[in-house]
Enzyme design. Sequence first.
Site, PDB file in Angstrom:
ATOM      1  N   ARG A 153       0.932  -1.128   0.025  1.00  0.00           N
ATOM      2  CA  ARG A 153      -0.020  -0.020  -0.097  1.00  0.00           C
ATOM      3  C   ARG A 153       0.843   1.432   0.152  1.00  0.00           C
ATOM      4  O   ARG A 153       0.534   1.983  -0.569  1.00  0.00           O
ATOM      5  CB  ARG A 153      -0.855  -0.127   1.138  1.00  0.00           C
ATOM      6  CG  ARG A 153      -2.088  -0.991   1.102  1.00  0.00           C
ATOM      7  CD  ARG A 153      -2.845  -1.119   2.295  1.00  0.00           C
ATOM      8  NE  ARG A 153      -3.902  -0.059   2.239  1.00  0.00           N
ATOM      9  CZ  ARG A 153      -4.493   0.569   3.235  1.00  0.00           C
ATOM     10  NH1 ARG A 153      -4.678  -0.263   4.390  1.00  0.00           N
ATOM     11  NH2 ARG A 153      -5.226   1.399   3.149  1.00  0.00           N
TER      12      ARG A 153
ATOM     13  N   CYS B 109      -1.059   6.261   9.072  1.00  0.00           N
ATOM     14  CA  CYS B 109      -1.278   4.930   8.539  1.00  0.00           C
ATOM     15  C   CYS B 109      -2.335   5.211   7.305  1.00  0.00           C
ATOM     16  O   CYS B 109      -2.499   6.259   6.701  1.00  0.00           O
ATOM     17  CB  CYS B 109      -1.810   3.848   9.399  1.00  0.00           C
ATOM     18  SG  CYS B 109      -3.284   4.673  10.668  1.00  0.00           S
TER      19      CYS B 109
END
Length: 279
Positions: free
Chosen positions: A179, A235
């Site tokens: 990611r 995050c």
Amino acid sequence: MAFTVTAEELKNELEQGTNVVIIDVRFDLQEPEAGRRWYKEEHLPGAVYLDLNKDLSSKPVKHGGNHPLPDEGRFAKRLGDLGIDRETKVIIYDQENDMYASRCWWLLYYMGHEEMYILEGGFSRWKELGYETTEQVPHYPQKQYNASVRPELVATMEEVKEKIRNKRAILIDSRSKERYLGLEEPLYEKAGHIPGAKHYFWKDVFTEGGKWKDPSELEKHFQTLPKGEEIIVSCGSGVSACPNFIALKLAGYEKVKLYPGSFSDWISYEENEVATGEE
């Protein structure tokens, strides 16, 4: 400062009648009602339940990310309704050592709490040892939770942008490497990371056996990060960054902040650039 407690230590405290409130925060991002269902089926004796979406976050709006911090007054009332005040010793558990317990720990720390611990190994470890579980929901006398919020623990999008541009802080991205690199993105319309962010996957603060690494191991893990620098953890939406926050504190870092909105907040501003590949 201790951050964890073992199942054996908690069992001993319960047997001795220690004044402690246990919080169950099991959750599944793909099935948001699963955690509450698991809690109703069985949980640790005396445990109450807090839901990531309904208790540990406020509802998402245009900006602020997918899991904005809960309203401080509402969260304080929720804690008081569960029999928790600033003097209460709190033990938090997840299914195993997962990110939701760390999110709850961070929120309590942000609210000014002092005595809160994560159950090492979570519910799975408790069950593995054959300890008692129950389906009974406890009811504690209501208390007044008088928060003493620590705003210095939070970084805003504007602060992140300014400090990274001027090299006044180090930004950490806690998501998976895929990611971070922009190779995949299961949740958001843009893939990649905030320009300048360094990658430290949140699961790497645990051993291969799933336990929290000890401080010396964590110091080695973060050894390229100067201890005198400000570290901002991020995050996708401010949840999986929390284990990194705790791990940095365990490793002796003092200047640590959370960017609660994280990548999901960053990309809500069209003008913000997104980087892909290695920095």
